[in-house]
Write a protein that holds these residues in place. Structure first.
Motif, mmCIF file in Angstrom:
data_model
loop_
_atom_site.group_PDB
_atom_site.id
_atom_site.type_symbol
_atom_site.label_atom_id
_atom_site.label_comp_id
_atom_site.label_asym_id
_atom_site.label_seq_id
_atom_site.Cartn_x
_atom_site.Cartn_y
_atom_site.Cartn_z
ATOM 1 N N UNK C 234 0.721 -1.239 -0.135
ATOM 2 C CA UNK C 234 0.263 -0.037 -0.077
ATOM 3 C C UNK C 234 0.758 1.304 0.096
ATOM 4 N N UNK C 235 2.041 1.398 0.750
ATOM 5 C CA UNK C 235 2.830 2.481 0.713
ATOM 6 C C UNK C 235 3.452 2.811 -0.630
ATOM 7 N N UNK C 236 3.324 2.061 -1.534
ATOM 8 C CA UNK C 236 4.063 2.290 -2.799
ATOM 9 C C UNK C 236 2.903 3.278 -3.605
ATOM 10 N N UNK C 237 1.689 3.199 -3.064
ATOM 11 C CA UNK C 237 0.670 4.054 -3.963
ATOM 12 C C UNK C 237 0.679 5.409 -3.296
ATOM 13 N N UNK C 238 1.245 5.474 -2.247
ATOM 14 C CA UNK C 238 1.689 7.102 -1.855
ATOM 15 C C UNK C 238 3.066 7.705 -2.258
ATOM 16 N N UNK C 239 3.866 6.636 -2.993
ATOM 17 C CA UNK C 239 5.018 7.272 -3.215
ATOM 18 C C UNK C 239 5.780 7.465 -2.089
ATOM 19 N N UNK C 240 5.583 6.773 -1.043
ATOM 20 C CA UNK C 240 6.374 6.918 0.240
ATOM 21 C C UNK C 240 7.195 5.909 0.887
ATOM 22 N N UNK C 241 7.872 5.798 1.722
ATOM 23 C CA UNK C 241 8.850 4.677 2.051
ATOM 24 C C UNK C 241 8.308 4.264 3.686
ATOM 25 N N UNK C 242 8.520 3.105 3.927
ATOM 26 C CA UNK C 242 8.376 2.724 5.384
ATOM 27 C C UNK C 242 9.631 2.589 5.995
ATOM 28 N N UNK C 243 9.909 3.338 7.528
ATOM 29 C CA UNK C 243 11.390 3.334 7.892
ATOM 30 C C UNK C 243 11.939 1.962 8.340
ATOM 31 N N UNK C 244 12.048 1.195 7.241
ATOM 32 C CA UNK C 244 12.786 -0.058 7.675
ATOM 33 C C UNK C 244 13.620 -0.249 6.490
ATOM 34 N N UNK C 245 15.012 -0.292 6.568
ATOM 35 C CA UNK C 245 15.947 -0.631 5.544
ATOM 36 C C UNK C 245 15.879 -2.208 5.323
ATOM 37 N N UNK C 246 15.596 -2.875 6.229
ATOM 38 C CA UNK C 246 15.426 -4.290 6.135
ATOM 39 C C UNK C 246 14.266 -4.808 5.557
ATOM 40 N N UNK C 247 13.362 -3.912 4.934
ATOM 41 C CA UNK C 247 12.168 -4.507 4.532
ATOM 42 C C UNK C 247 12.269 -4.917 2.974
ATOM 43 N N UNK C 248 12.174 -6.082 2.964
ATOM 44 C CA UNK C 248 12.160 -6.666 1.350
ATOM 45 C C UNK C 248 11.636 -7.935 1.304
ATOM 46 N N UNK C 249 10.909 -8.035 0.122
ATOM 47 C CA UNK C 249 10.133 -9.126 -0.065
ATOM 48 C C UNK C 249 11.177 -10.375 -0.455
ATOM 49 N N UNK C 250 10.564 -11.546 0.251
ATOM 50 C CA UNK C 250 11.168 -12.794 0.389
ATOM 51 C C UNK C 250 10.638 -13.862 -0.575
ATOM 52 N N UNK C 251 10.943 -14.072 -1.716
ATOM 53 C CA UNK C 251 10.478 -14.987 -2.846
ATOM 54 C C UNK C 251 10.113 -16.222 -2.104
ATOM 55 N N UNK C 252 11.009 -16.869 -1.302
ATOM 56 C CA UNK C 252 11.005 -18.292 -0.631
ATOM 57 C C UNK C 252 9.745 -18.153 0.098
#
Lengths: 256, 96, 312
Positions: C234-252
């Motif tokens: 959802x945050x992508x639709x705001x063009x904003x970021x969540x304050x978590x540098x470790x946030x990333x999609x884990x495909x597995x």
């Protein structure tokens, strides 16, 4: 009458309900019991709803004037006028005080609105007539609710009675202005748009007498204050507007 | 000395405009019956018109097993901001 | 050694047959429910305060009206929940006293300050979003009055979250100052919202029992993961970021990985040392004390009315 009179009249009605709605909304989260917190914020919502219809109407009237002026919107009227351009009566801008003062202020104003809207329903201006008809149901409830509270607190405990007497002392002097027609109201009478305040005054006085009597309260003698309808306010309004308008002033020309 | 505990508890029953019976929707505190009905109107109906409200002090209710009351939600018609569809949100927005 | 009563009770729960106020229930179930429901109710009431803060400064008439409606809904939710708790044999007065004395807890998210208008958006999007995630499963809670209260609450809650997101969306497309306000609010409210789901599962000893009783349907970590997955999109639709540098999609895992939670901060706030704990409680105590004369007068008058009726 001219177009400006109708605009001023609409703004006067809108300012009344916005300012009172704003004052009532200050209680949200701080009421004496949860159920009443909800009741009073419902009333605030009703009043702000009425204000919005009226501001939107005033804006349409101003835009209809033609010319290349910037389009007027409801928020500009609410957020970008200074207190000397606000035409609400002095009663509604008074600070909330305690719960008793708030419901007493509501009672005086709702009784006025009740008889006022009943007359306004037959206004020759169809828009105002429609707004009056729509608002009357809500106002009937506000009047009943606030009347009961006046009685409950006036004829409750010694403390509540004393507090109500003090509130009555504070607010009575602002009730006279309700029935003092502004020049824009007088200009709109011959064309059956505005309400004849001398007609509704005795109705208001009788209703108030009845309720105050049941509440074992007696109104003081008072010299009536006035000027709100003409833009001369008490010191209260400046602070209210400073708070209400801050964001629009600090971040001009933004969407919210 | 506060007699707060004397604000009795009232059970609230609502029959909606289209409804046939009164349904139990919950309870609230009020000092008297008039207040209880007004509170019920404010809290449980958001003041929709044409609704019948019954309030009974809880102590007067005798029950075996309470029925399962259906949930009640009747938005007031002109308060459109209570409707989820009122908000202008992008189609791509999921889970809301 | 389970008695017949306990067996019948658990059977009902297992079959999703609601437990109602007059049914037999284990004392521990009753006590746990009272605590859980009353805490939820307190959270709604205290939760009114950070938002009520901005009612008088709402920047448009529409926002003003919708914010009042939202905060008023929260009062209503508190009321539904107090009602549900009262069916278990505790009075509203007792619950209020527990809140005011500090004995009862409320959701610690509300001990954070609302510093800008954008906070109204962040709270609607994140805090209400987290609450919804918690609440929807509770619509099937085993205790009837609680489940029914949750159904009503959930129906009203959806407009809250949409309102919040829309506020942020408008800001995100606005002036430099507004965009900054938007990101700043997200930066401040993200981690506290993530903490709303409570301690990790391995630090939550009550979870197993609550799940068996069906007064909790998913674990803290399950709900938290779901929340993060949804918000990260959802945050992508705001063009904003969540304050978590470790946030990333884990495909597995098919989930978002996320950074470490500051549990020190969490426990500090829970234990009363957050930025606004004292003010929030003080405000509630003040409202209650200021209202005492009103409540007394209403009762005095009700009694007088009865007397007047007798002599009429």
């Amino acid at each position: 009458m001219n177009a400006q009179h109708l605009i001023d009249f609409s703004l006067h009605l809108a300012d009344n309900t916005l300012v009172l709605g704003h004052r009532n909304s200050e209680w949200t989260g701080h009421g004496p019991i949860l159920e009443q917190d909800i009741a009073l914020s419902n009333i605030a919502l009703d009043l702000i709803g009425q204000a919005r219809y009226l501001y939107q109407y005033a804006a349409r009237l101003m835009n209809a004037d033609g010319g290349n002026k910037q389009e007027v919107l409801e928020d500009m009227l609410a957020y970008l006028r200074d207190s000397w351009d606000f035409r609400n009566c002095l009663l509604v801008e008074q600070a909330n005080g305690d719960w008793g003062k708030t419901i007493l202020r509501q009672f005086f104003f709702s009784a006025y609105q009740y008889y006022f809207y009943q007359e306004l329903e037959s206004s020759r201006d169809p828009e105002l007539a429609a707004i009056a008809e729509k608002s009357l149901k809500e106002v009937s409830y506000h009047l009943r609710w606030s009347s009961e509270w006046v009685i409950r607190l006036g004829d409750g405990t010694e403390e509540s009675h004393a507090r109500m007497e003090r509130s009555l002392d504070d607010l009575w002097m602002y009730t006279g202005e309700l029935f003092l027609p502004a020049d824009y109201e007088q200009a709109l009478l011959p064309v059956d748009i505005a309400v004849n305040l001398t007609t509704i005054r005795p109705l208001w006085e009788e209703r108030v007498r009845q309720i105050l009597s049941q509440a074992t309260l007696t109104p003081p003698g008072a010299v009536m204050q006035k000027g709100g309808k003409q833009g001369r306010h008490t010191e209260q309004l400046g602070y209210l507007l400073a708070e209400m308008q801050f964001l629009q002033r600090a971040y001009p020309a933004c969407e919210w | 000395m506060e007699k707060q505990h004397n604000w009795p508890l009232w059970e609230v029953f609502i029959r909606s405009k289209q409804g046939l019976d009164h349904k139990h929707v919950g309870s609230l505190h009020a000092a008297d019956a008039t207040m209880a009905i007004e509170n019920a109107r404010d809290v449980y109906t958001r003041r929709m018109e044409g609704i019948s409200i019954w309030v009974v002090e809880s102590k007067y209710i005798h029950a075996s097993n309470p029925d399962e009351a259906a949930s009640f939600y009747d938005p007031a018609n002109d308060k459109v901001y209570r409707h989820p569809t009122f908000y202008d949100l992008p189609d791509e927005l999921k889970h809301m | 050694m389970t008695s017949d009563n306990e067996k019948n009770f658990q059977d009902k729960v297992d079959q999703d047959i609601r437990i109602e106020p007059r049914d037999w229930m284990p004392e521990a179930y009753r006590k746990t429910l009272i605590r859980q429901i009353s805490q939820h109710a307190h959270s709604e009431i205290v939760g009114m305060l950070p938002e009520a803060n901005w009612i008088t400064r709402a920047p448009s008439l529409r926002r003003k009206a919708t914010l009042i409606a939202k905060v008023q809904d929260e009062a209503g939710h508190g009321l539904y929940l107090y009602s549900a708790a009262e069916t278990l044999g505790i009075s509203r007065d007792e619950m209020i006293a527990q809140l005011h004395s500090g004995k009862a807890k409320y959701s610690s998210i509300f001990n954070y300050p609302t510093l800008t208008w954008a906070d109204m958006g962040a709270i609607g999007w994140l805090v209400d979003g987290a609450a919804i995630m918690n609440q929807v499963p509770l619509c099937r809670a085993s205790y009837g009055p609680y489940a029914r209260a949750m159904v009503r609450i959930c129906k009203e809650e959806s407009f809250h979250q949409r309102q919040g997101f829309e506020i942020l969306l408008v800001l995100s497309k606005g002036s430099t100052g507004q965009r900054r306000m938007c990101q700043d609010a997200i930066d401040r409210w993200w981690w506290p919202s993530v903490m709303m789901f409570g301690p990790n599962d391995d630090a939550s000893p009550n979870t197993a029992q609550s799940m068996q009783w069906k007064i909790k349907r998913f674990t803290n970590d399950e709900l938290r993961q779901r929340f993060i997955d949804v918000c990260a999109e959802q945050v992508k639709l705001l063009g904003m970021t969540l304050p978590d540098p470790d946030l990333r999609w884990n495909e597995e895992r098919q989930h978002y990985d996320f950074g470490p939670i500051n549990w020190d901060e969490f426990w500090n706030v829970v234990n009363g040392n957050g930025p606004c704990n004292k003010q929030r409680l003080a405000a509630r105590v003040q409202a209650h004390e200021d209202g005492a004369w009103v409540r007394e007068a209403a009762i005095a008058h009700a009694e007088k009315k009865i007397q007047y009726g007798k002599t009429a």
